[in-house]
Write an enzyme that holds these catalytic residues in place. Structure first.
Site, PDB file in Angstrom:
ATOM      1  N   GLU A 166      -5.439  31.985  -4.383  1.00 21.30           N
ATOM      2  CA  GLU A 166      -5.311  32.440  -2.999  1.00 21.30           C
ATOM      3  C   GLU A 166      -6.658  32.553  -2.317  1.00 21.30           C
ATOM      4  OE1 GLU A 166      -5.437  36.277  -5.481  1.00 21.30           O
ATOM      5  OE2 GLU A 166      -4.756  34.218  -5.712  1.00 21.30           O
ATOM      6  N   ASP A 200       3.387  30.586  -0.743  1.00 22.54           N
ATOM      7  CA  ASP A 200       2.796  29.327  -0.298  1.00 22.54           C
ATOM      8  C   ASP A 200       2.690  29.274   1.226  1.00 22.54           C
ATOM      9  OD1 ASP A 200       2.645  28.561  -2.903  1.00 22.54           O
ATOM     10  OD2 ASP A 200       4.386  27.209  -2.847  1.00 22.54           O
ATOM     11  N   ASP A 251     -10.149  35.661   0.691  1.00 22.90           N
ATOM     12  CA  ASP A 251      -9.070  35.872  -0.275  1.00 22.90           C
ATOM     13  C   ASP A 251      -7.918  36.594   0.419  1.00 22.90           C
ATOM     14  OD1 ASP A 251      -8.546  35.892  -3.413  1.00 22.90           O
ATOM     15  OD2 ASP A 251      -7.803  37.781  -2.581  1.00 22.90           O
ATOM     16  N   ASN A 295       3.947  37.370  -3.650  1.00 22.68           N
ATOM     17  CA  ASN A 295       4.719  36.466  -4.525  1.00 22.68           C
ATOM     18  C   ASN A 295       5.849  37.207  -5.216  1.00 22.68           C
ATOM     19  OD1 ASN A 295       3.541  33.995  -4.062  1.00 22.68           O
ATOM     20  ND2 ASN A 295       1.946  34.276  -5.597  1.00 22.68           N
ATOM     21  N   HIS A 333       7.525  32.851  -4.502  1.00 21.22           N
ATOM     22  CA  HIS A 333       6.382  31.942  -4.403  1.00 21.22           C
ATOM     23  C   HIS A 333       6.441  31.050  -3.170  1.00 21.22           C
ATOM     24  CE1 HIS A 333       4.392  32.837  -8.220  1.00 21.22           C
ATOM     25  NE2 HIS A 333       5.627  33.038  -8.723  1.00 21.22           N
TER      26      HIS A 333
END
Length: 609
Positions: free
Chosen positions: A517, A491, A474, A482, A487
Site C-alpha cells: 500500500e 484495491d 502509505d 482489507n 481486498h
C-alpha cells in the site's frame, strides 16, 4: 445570310484551310516560299476581318520567325497569345501545333522544365487531334528537351513513339528530324560510330525530300561526326558540295553551325585560308547567329585554326580569354575538345608542363565520362536496331509498362504490409515496455522502473543544481480496510490513492508503487517544504471524499507521507538511492507514529551514518 452566301463562306473557309495546310507542309521544304504565302494568308485575314485566318497566318509567320530571328522571349510571348486565341476560337488542333514553337523557345531560354510541362500537358489531346506528322513533331521536341535535361531514356522513348507514327506514313521532314536527334544524342556522348548511320539517314531523307531548311543542321552534324572519326577530308568534300545549296537566312544559328564545321574540316586538311574565311563569315553574322553552342564551338575552332597557322601566342591568349570567360553548356564533347586543344596549344608554345596538366585534365574528364559513354553505347545499339527496323513494338512497350505498373503496385502493397507490421511490432514493444515498468493494478510505475530512474534523476539535479524531493506515501489502516471491506475495496482505495497522487501539480512528476500500500513520489524542482505542502493539500482533499461505498465511523481513508529532499550527504553516499529511500521511509515512520494522516519531513544527516 442567304444559302448562297453561306455556301460561299464555307467554300472560302475550306480554301483558306487548304492554303494554310499547304504552307504548313512547306515550312521545312521551301521556307522562303512558305514565308511569302504566310504573309499573303495573314493579309487576307486582315482585309476580310477574319480573326481566325489572321491567327493562322500569324502562327505560320511565328513558326518561321522562331527559327530565323531567334528572339525566344518574344517568341514565347507571341506563341502564348496565339495559342490562347486559337483555343478560345475552338481551333484546338492548331493551338496544339503552336505548342512546339513555344516549348522550343522556352528551351532556348533554359526554361526546360516549363517546356516539358507544357508538352506533357498537351500530349493527351495531341494524340487525339493531331495527325502523325504533327504529333511526331511534338514528340521530337519532347525528346530533344529531355536530352538537354539529361533524361536520355525518356528522350529515346519519345523518339520511338514518334518513329512508330512516322513510319506508318510517307516520309516527312519530321522523320528526318527524329533521326537527326538520335544521331546527335550519340555524338554528344562520344559514340561517333553509332551516330554516323543515323546522321547519314537523316541527311539522305533531307536531300530526297528537298528539305532545304534542314540541310545545314544535318550536314553540319554529319561532318562534325566524321571529323571526330578522323575523316576530315570526307567531311570537307561533301560540305563543299552542299555549300552552294544551303539556306543562309532560314535559321542563322544552323547556318553558322554549318560554317563553323566547314571551317573545321578545311582547317583539318590544311586549307587554313579557306577556314579563316568561314569563321570570319560566322563572326559577321552577328549575335543572332551565335547561341551558346555555336559560341563555344567557334571559340574552339578559332583556337585550333590559330594553332594550325602557327600563331601559338595568339592561340594561347585566346585560350586564356576562354578560361577567364567560361561558357557553361551541358555537352561533354565540347569540354573534352577544349581541354585537348589547350594541351596542343601549350605544347606548341613549348610549355610542356602546362600541356601535361591540360592533357591530364582531359584524361580525368574522359574517365569521368566513361560511364556515360558506356550507357550511351547501350542506347546506341538499342536505338540503331529500332531505327533500322523503323517499327517500334507498341505491344511490347505496353506490356513493359503494364508489368512495371504491376511490379510497382506489388512493391507498394509489400511496403504497406511491411510498414503495418513494423508499426504493430513497435506497438507491441511499447506495450511490453509499459508492462515491464507499470504496476498492473494502479497503472503507476513499478519499483523496478523507480530503481532505474532515481540514479539518473539524482545525477541530473546535482549537475543542474536543482532541488529534488522523494516522498513515500502509505495508505493508513490499509490492513483494516482489507479485513473489513475485502481486498476488492482495498484495491479500489489503492487505485484512488494512485490517481490522486498523479494529480500533484509538479512538472516531471513520477508516481511508483513501492510496496503493498506504499507509493513513492519523485517531485523535481521541489524542495522539502514545497513537496510537503503539496502532499498535505492533497492529503486533506483525499480524506474529504471516501473511495469506499461506505465506511464505519471509526475507520477513515487517509494516507501518511514522508518527504526527503536530495541533500549533499545523500547524493554523496555510496548507496545514494537506498539511503535516500531509507531517509524518506524514516520520515514516513515518524508520520505514522505521530498519529497518521499527516506529512513529515526527514531530519538532516543522521549522526551515526
Amino acid at each position: 445570310m442567304t444559302p448562297a452566301a453561306s455556301t460561299n463562306s464555307t467554300h472560302r473557309w475550306a480554301d483558306l484551310h487548304a492554303q494554310f495546310e499547304r504552307v504548313w507542309g512547306l515550312l521545312l521544304r521551301e521556307p522562303q516560299e512558305a514565308h511569302d504565302l504566310a504573309l499573303g494568308l495573314e493579309r487576307a485575314g486582315r482585309m476580310a476581318g477574319d480573326p481566325h485566318t489572321l491567327l493562322l497566318g500569324k502562327l505560320l509567320l511565328l513558326t518561321i520567325r522562331a527559327r530565323m530571328a531567334h528572339d525566344p522571349v518574344a517568341v514565347v510571348a507571341e506563341a502564348q497569345r496565339i495559342r490562347a486565341s486559337l483555343a478560345a476560337q475552338g481551333d484546338l488542333r492548331n493551338a496544339l501545333r503552336c505548342v512546339v514553337t513555344e516549348a522550343n523557345a522556352l528551351a532556348d531560354l533554359e526554361r526546360r522544365a516549363e517546356a516539358l510541362a507544357l508538352i506533357r500537358e498537351a500530349l493527351p489531346a495531341a494524340r487525339e487531334l493531331l495527325d502523325p506528322a504533327d504529333l511526331g513533331r511534338l514528340l521530337n521536341s519532347c525528346g530533344a528537351i529531355e536530352v538537354d535535361e539529361g533524361r536520355h531514356v525518356e528522350a529515346v522513348t519519345a523518339w520511338y513513339e514518334a518513329l512508330e507514327l512516322l513510319n506508318g506514313i510517307p516520309p516527312t521532314a519530321v522523320l528526318a528530324m527524329v533521326m537527326l536527334n538520335v544521331g546527335v544524342m550519340y555524338v554528344r556522348f562520344g559514340n561517333f560510330a553509332a551516330a554516323e548511320p543515323h546522321l547519314r539517314d537523316a541527311l539522305s531523307l533531307v536531300e530526297e525530300q528537298s528539305l532545304l531548311g534542314m540541310t545545314n543542321i544535318c550536314a553540319g552534324n554529319l561532318a562534325y561526326d566524321l571529323i571526330q572519326l578522323g575523316r576530315a577530308d570526307e567531311a570537307s568534300r561533301f560540305m563543299e558540295a552542299l555549300a552552294p545549296r544551303v539556306e543562309r537566312d532560314y535559321d542563322l544559328r544552323e547556318y553558322a553551325f554549318f560554317q563553323i564545321v566547314r571551317a573545321e574540316a578545311r582547317s583539318a586538311i590544311g586549307q587554313t585560308d579557306a577556314a579563316r574565311e568561314c569563321l570570319d563569315e560566322v563572326v559577321g553574322l552577328g549575335t543572332s547567329a551565335i547561341d551558346l553552342q555555336n559560341a563555344l564551338y567557334l571559340r574552339i575552332a578559332a583556337m585550333r585554326l590559330l594553332r594550325r597557322e602557327g600563331r601559338f601566342d595568339e592561340a594561347r591568349e585566346a585560350l586564356f580569354r576562354a578560361e577567364a570567360e567560361p561558357m557553361h553548356i551541358d555537352d561533354p564533347i565540347y569540354e573534352l575538345q577544349l581541354l585537348l586543344e589547350a594541351a596542343e596549344i601549350m605544347h606548341g608554345c613549348g610549355d610542356d608542363r602546362a600541356a601535361f596538366r591540360y592533357a591530364r585534365q582531359h584524361h580525368m574528364y574522359s574517365i569521368e565520362m566513361d560511364r556515360e559513354f558506356q550507357r550511351a553505347d547501350f542506347l546506341s545499339l538499342h536505338t540503331r536496331y529500332e531505327v533500322r527496323k523503323t517499327i517500334v513494338d507498341r505491344d511490347f512497350e505496353v506490356r513493359r509498362r503494364e508489368e512495371t505498373e504491376l511490379a510497382r503496385l506489388e512493391i507498394e502493397a509489400l511496403n504497406a504490409a511491411l510498414a503495418a507490421r513494423v508499426q504493430e511490432i513497435e506497438r507491441l514493444q511499447g506495450e511490453l515496455r509499459e508492462q515491464a515498468i507499470r504496476d498492473p493494478l494502479t497503472g503507476t510505475y513499478n519499483r523496478r522502473f523507480l530503481q532505474e530512474l532515481l540514479p539518473t534523476e539524482i545525477a541530473r539535479c546535482v549537475r543542474e543544481s536543482r532541488p529534488l524531493s522523494l516522498c513515500l506515501v502509505d495508505a493508513d489502516h490499509f490492513k483494516q480496510i482489507n479485513d473489513q471491506f475485502g481486498h476488492a475495496q482495498g484495491d479500489r482505495v489503492l487505485c484512488a490513492l494512485a490517481a490522486a497522487l498523479t494529480t500533484l501539480p509538479v512538472d516531471g512528476l513520477v508516481v511508483a508503487r513501492f510496496g503493498g500500500e506504499e507509493f513513492c513520489v519523485v517531485m523535481p524542482d521541489c524542495d522539502a517544504l514545497t513537496a510537503a505542502q503539496l502532499l498535505d493539500q492533497l492529503r486533506a482533499a483525499f480524506g474529504s471524499r471516501s473511495p469506499l461505498p461506505e465506511q464505519s465511523g471509526a475507520l477513515r481513508v487517509s494516507f501518511s507521507g514522508g518527504v526527503a529532499p536530495l541533500s549533499d550527504w545523500i547524493h554523496q553516499h555510496p548507496r545514494a538511492v537506498d539511503r535516500w529511500i531509507a531517509t524518506a521511509d524514516e520520515a514516513l515512520y515518524r508520520a505514522k507514529q505521530s498519529g497518521r494522516n499527516r506529512i513529515a519531513i526527514a531530519a538532516g544527516q543522521p549522526q551515526d551514518d
